[in-house]
Design a protein around this motif. Structure first.
Motif, PDB file in Angstrom:
ATOM      1  N   TRP A 110       0.831  -1.212   0.000  1.00 23.69           N
ATOM      2  CA  TRP A 110       0.000   0.000   0.000  1.00 23.69           C
ATOM      3  C   TRP A 110       0.864   1.261   0.000  1.00 23.69           C
ATOM      4  CZ3 TRP A 110       0.082   3.946   3.498  1.00 23.69           C
ATOM      5  CH2 TRP A 110       0.690   3.695   4.746  1.00 23.69           C
ATOM      6  N   GLN A 111       2.040   1.173   0.622  1.00 26.70           N
ATOM      7  CA  GLN A 111       2.931   2.325   0.658  1.00 26.70           C
ATOM      8  C   GLN A 111       3.497   2.635  -0.724  1.00 26.70           C
ATOM      9  OE1 GLN A 111       5.366   0.696   3.931  1.00 26.70           O
ATOM     10  NE2 GLN A 111       4.904   2.572   5.074  1.00 26.70           N
ATOM     11  N   TYR A 112       3.870   1.577  -1.470  1.00 26.44           N
ATOM     12  CA  TYR A 112       4.352   1.783  -2.836  1.00 26.44           C
ATOM     13  C   TYR A 112       3.251   2.358  -3.731  1.00 26.44           C
ATOM     14  CZ  TYR A 112       8.746  -0.702  -1.943  1.00 26.44           C
ATOM     15  OH  TYR A 112       9.974  -1.075  -1.478  1.00 26.44           O
ATOM     16  N   ILE A 113       2.026   1.865  -3.550  1.00 27.20           N
ATOM     17  CA  ILE A 113       0.894   2.376  -4.335  1.00 27.20           C
ATOM     18  C   ILE A 113       0.650   3.848  -4.017  1.00 27.20           C
ATOM     19  CG2 ILE A 113      -1.596   2.208  -4.700  1.00 27.20           C
ATOM     20  CD1 ILE A 113      -1.331  -0.811  -4.219  1.00 27.20           C
ATOM     21  N   ALA A 114       0.685   4.175  -2.725  1.00 25.52           N
ATOM     22  CA  ALA A 114       0.463   5.559  -2.313  1.00 25.52           C
ATOM     23  C   ALA A 114       1.554   6.478  -2.871  1.00 25.52           C
ATOM     24  CB  ALA A 114       0.430   5.653  -0.786  1.00 25.52           C
ATOM     25  N   ILE A 115       2.787   6.025  -2.846  1.00 25.78           N
ATOM     26  CA  ILE A 115       3.892   6.831  -3.384  1.00 25.78           C
ATOM     27  C   ILE A 115       3.700   7.043  -4.881  1.00 25.78           C
ATOM     28  CG2 ILE A 115       6.376   6.831  -3.889  1.00 25.78           C
ATOM     29  CD1 ILE A 115       6.769   5.405  -1.179  1.00 25.78           C
ATOM     30  N   LEU A 164       0.867   7.054  -6.597  1.00 21.78           N
ATOM     31  CA  LEU A 164      -0.242   7.985  -6.812  1.00 21.78           C
ATOM     32  C   LEU A 164       0.166   9.423  -6.495  1.00 21.78           C
ATOM     33  CD1 LEU A 164      -3.228   5.918  -5.345  1.00 21.78           C
ATOM     34  CD2 LEU A 164      -2.745   6.412  -7.750  1.00 21.78           C
ATOM     35  N   LEU A 165       0.995   9.584  -5.484  1.00 21.31           N
ATOM     36  CA  LEU A 165       1.460  10.934  -5.136  1.00 21.31           C
ATOM     37  C   LEU A 165       2.374  11.511  -6.213  1.00 21.31           C
ATOM     38  CD1 LEU A 165       2.067  10.532  -1.293  1.00 21.31           C
ATOM     39  CD2 LEU A 165       0.411  12.049  -2.395  1.00 21.31           C
ATOM     40  N   PHE A 166       3.111  10.652  -6.903  1.00 22.04           N
ATOM     41  CA  PHE A 166       3.936  11.151  -8.000  1.00 22.04           C
ATOM     42  C   PHE A 166       3.091  11.443  -9.245  1.00 22.04           C
ATOM     43  CE2 PHE A 166       7.611  10.101  -5.491  1.00 22.04           C
ATOM     44  CZ  PHE A 166       8.566  10.998  -5.940  1.00 22.04           C
ATOM     45  N   VAL A 167       1.969  10.745  -9.410  1.00 21.88           N
ATOM     46  CA  VAL A 167       1.012  11.139 -10.452  1.00 21.88           C
ATOM     47  C   VAL A 167       0.479  12.525 -10.144  1.00 21.88           C
ATOM     48  CG1 VAL A 167      -1.214  10.633 -11.513  1.00 21.88           C
ATOM     49  CG2 VAL A 167       0.363   8.763 -11.021  1.00 21.88           C
ATOM     50  N   TRP A 168       0.106  12.725  -8.896  1.00 20.83           N
ATOM     51  CA  TRP A 168      -0.392  14.024  -8.444  1.00 20.83           C
ATOM     52  C   TRP A 168       0.676  15.107  -8.630  1.00 20.83           C
ATOM     53  CZ3 TRP A 168      -3.926  17.398  -7.263  1.00 20.83           C
ATOM     54  CH2 TRP A 168      -3.690  18.404  -6.321  1.00 20.83           C
ATOM     55  N   SER A 169       1.915  14.777  -8.294  1.00 21.66           N
ATOM     56  CA  SER A 169       3.012  15.729  -8.445  1.00 21.66           C
ATOM     57  C   SER A 169       3.186  16.161  -9.898  1.00 21.66           C
ATOM     58  CB  SER A 169       4.317  15.105  -7.925  1.00 21.66           C
ATOM     59  OG  SER A 169       5.416  15.954  -8.152  1.00 21.66           O
ATOM     60  N   GLY A 170       3.145  15.200 -10.818  1.00 20.19           N
ATOM     61  CA  GLY A 170       3.274  15.509 -12.239  1.00 20.19           C
ATOM     62  C   GLY A 170       2.116  16.344 -12.746  1.00 20.19           C
ATOM     63  N   ILE A 178      17.080   3.436  -9.120  1.00 15.17           N
ATOM     64  CA  ILE A 178      16.271   2.248  -9.410  1.00 15.17           C
ATOM     65  C   ILE A 178      14.782   2.568  -9.339  1.00 15.17           C
ATOM     66  CG2 ILE A 178      16.246   1.468  -7.006  1.00 15.17           C
ATOM     67  CD1 ILE A 178      16.410  -0.740 -10.191  1.00 15.17           C
ATOM     68  N   HIS A 179      14.414   3.499  -8.479  1.00 14.12           N
ATOM     69  CA  HIS A 179      12.994   3.826  -8.303  1.00 14.12           C
ATOM     70  C   HIS A 179      12.462   4.755  -9.395  1.00 14.12           C
ATOM     71  CE1 HIS A 179      12.648   1.700  -4.541  1.00 14.12           C
ATOM     72  NE2 HIS A 179      13.741   2.296  -4.101  1.00 14.12           N
ATOM     73  N   HIS A 180      13.375   5.325 -10.200  1.00 13.75           N
ATOM     74  CA  HIS A 180      12.925   6.130 -11.343  1.00 13.75           C
ATOM     75  C   HIS A 180      12.241   5.264 -12.394  1.00 13.75           C
ATOM     76  CE1 HIS A 180      14.669  10.026 -10.294  1.00 13.75           C
ATOM     77  NE2 HIS A 180      15.700   9.358  -9.806  1.00 13.75           N
ATOM     78  N   LEU A 181      12.550   3.972 -12.394  1.00 14.49           N
ATOM     79  CA  LEU A 181      11.980   3.076 -13.400  1.00 14.49           C
ATOM     80  C   LEU A 181      10.460   3.001 -13.298  1.00 14.49           C
ATOM     81  CD1 LEU A 181      14.584   0.143 -13.297  1.00 14.49           C
ATOM     82  CD2 LEU A 181      14.386   1.973 -14.996  1.00 14.49           C
ATOM     83  N   PRO A 211       7.373   6.989 -14.909  1.00 17.80           N
ATOM     84  CA  PRO A 211       6.111   6.776 -15.636  1.00 17.80           C
ATOM     85  C   PRO A 211       4.889   7.308 -14.886  1.00 17.80           C
ATOM     86  CG  PRO A 211       7.465   4.813 -15.773  1.00 17.80           C
ATOM     87  CD  PRO A 211       8.135   5.731 -14.784  1.00 17.80           C
ATOM     88  N   CYS A 212       4.892   7.169 -13.556  1.00 21.49           N
ATOM     89  CA  CYS A 212       3.770   7.707 -12.772  1.00 21.49           C
ATOM     90  C   CYS A 212       3.674   9.221 -12.946  1.00 21.49           C
ATOM     91  CB  CYS A 212       3.961   7.369 -11.288  1.00 21.49           C
ATOM     92  SG  CYS A 212       3.752   5.621 -10.876  1.00 21.49           S
ATOM     93  N   ALA A 213       4.822   9.903 -12.835  1.00 16.95           N
ATOM     94  CA  ALA A 213       4.837  11.349 -13.003  1.00 16.95           C
ATOM     95  C   ALA A 213       4.456  11.745 -14.425  1.00 16.95           C
ATOM     96  CB  ALA A 213       6.223  11.896 -12.651  1.00 16.95           C
ATOM     97  N   THR A 214       4.815  10.903 -15.406  1.00 22.64           N
ATOM     98  CA  THR A 214       4.487  11.198 -16.805  1.00 22.64           C
ATOM     99  C   THR A 214       2.977  11.169 -17.035  1.00 22.64           C
ATOM    100  OG1 THR A 214       6.600  10.253 -17.530  1.00 22.64           O
ATOM    101  CG2 THR A 214       4.879  10.495 -19.192  1.00 22.64           C
ATOM    102  N   VAL A 215       2.295  10.204 -16.420  1.00 26.00           N
ATOM    103  CA  VAL A 215       0.834  10.143 -16.517  1.00 26.00           C
ATOM    104  C   VAL A 215       0.225  11.436 -15.978  1.00 26.00           C
ATOM    105  CG1 VAL A 215      -1.239   8.990 -15.652  1.00 26.00           C
ATOM    106  CG2 VAL A 215       0.718   7.626 -16.406  1.00 26.00           C
TER     107      VAL A 215
END
Length: 277
Positions: free
Chosen positions: A7-12, A14-20, A225-228, A232-236
């Motif tokens: 759930w923590q990875y999912i939340a992170i 989603l927050l990067f989608v929001w950030s983008g 490694i986490h940019h992989l 994409p989340c931020a790109t969305v």
């Protein structure tokens, strides 16, 4: 950022989608509106700041390149139209007008004002308590924001005052990533609405390059490694925000500035809550 629960990875993510979304929609706020929530998951700013910095470099260079390419196409089209109108013997005063979406003149001016305070902040040559520093910024930004929401934007008639705000914003952006709201508040008074976002993107690119150099010098882990999966989340979010930005720019100017002011108020309240909570 290892050994987290699903759930923590999912939340992170989603927050990067929001950030983008916020970053491309308004041109700022991607870090300030997401970092407080990210720190609730992993309470270490140096885990997320390098990732956010790299995202800023990627998307700001993307926006700047796209803007330059589009301006070149418009210029070529205007020159073509001018030749056609001249050949037909008709005058067309608008045929030669090709407006860039980047205000290079104000960008160069503001960088000249901010660069020294930025470097002072990066190298920590001055030290102010973080909660006091944050409170000063967010109090000033709130004054600007209320004016935008009420459709009575604050217009400084003092070049000295604007210079002081830019210097303070530059210093804070050197020490952290929360200087953007103050810089944006000044920029919104001097840069045309249709140029505001893209001009800010070029500014962020230059300022973040300096910040990344400091990270490299200090040996900070860029979490490559986490940019992989986070890029994409931020790109969305970036593409969703682009659509939102087009809608806002085409709307009436008061609507644009009310949204801008509302976001600045939210950022300021969050900042004050973090500083004194």
């Amino acid at each position: 950022m290892e050994n987290l629960e699903t759930w923590q990875y999912i939340a992170i993510g989603l927050l990067f989608v929001w950030s983008g979304f916020v970053r491309s929609g308004l041109g700022f706020g991607g870090a300030v509106l997401s970092l407080p929530f990210l720190l609730l998951i992993v309470n270490d700013p140096l885990v997320f700041l390098p990732i956010i910095a790299v995202h800023l470099l990627v998307f700001s260079s993307w926006i700047a390149f796209s803007s330059h390419r589009n301006a070149s196409h418009r210029k070529a089209n205007h020159q073509k139209v001018k030749k056609e109108t001249l050949a037909s013997g008709l005058a067309n005063d608008n045929a030669d007008k090709s407006v860039s979406t980047i205000d290079w003149k104000y960008l160069k001016y503001s960088l000249g004002v901010m660069i020294v305070p930025k470097l002072i902040g990066v190298f920590g040559l001055l030290s102010l308590p973080s909660h006091i520093m944050s409170s000063i910024i967010f109090a000033i930004v709130t004054v600007y924001a209320i004016g935008y929401v009420l459709n009575k934007p604050f217009k400084s008639n003092s070049k000295t005052l604007d210079t002081g705000f830019l210097m303070l914003g530059g210093y804070i952006s050197g020490t952290s990533l929360i200087g953007a709201p103050l810089i944006v508040a000044v920029y919104a008074s001097h840069v045309a609405k249709h140029q505001l976002r893209d001009t800010l993107f070029v500014l962020w690119f230059i300022l973040v390059i300096i910040k990344c150099a400091a990270f490299v010098w200090a040996g900070v882990d860029f979490q490559l490694i986490h940019h992989l999966w986070l890029l994409p989340c931020a790109t969305v979010g970036h593409f969703i925000g682009m659509h939102f930005h087009e809608k806002m720019v085409s709307a009436e100017t008061p609507t644009f500035f009310r949204v801008l002011g509302s976001v600045l108020i939210v950022i300021s309240l969050m900042g004050l809550w973090q500083a004194w909570g």
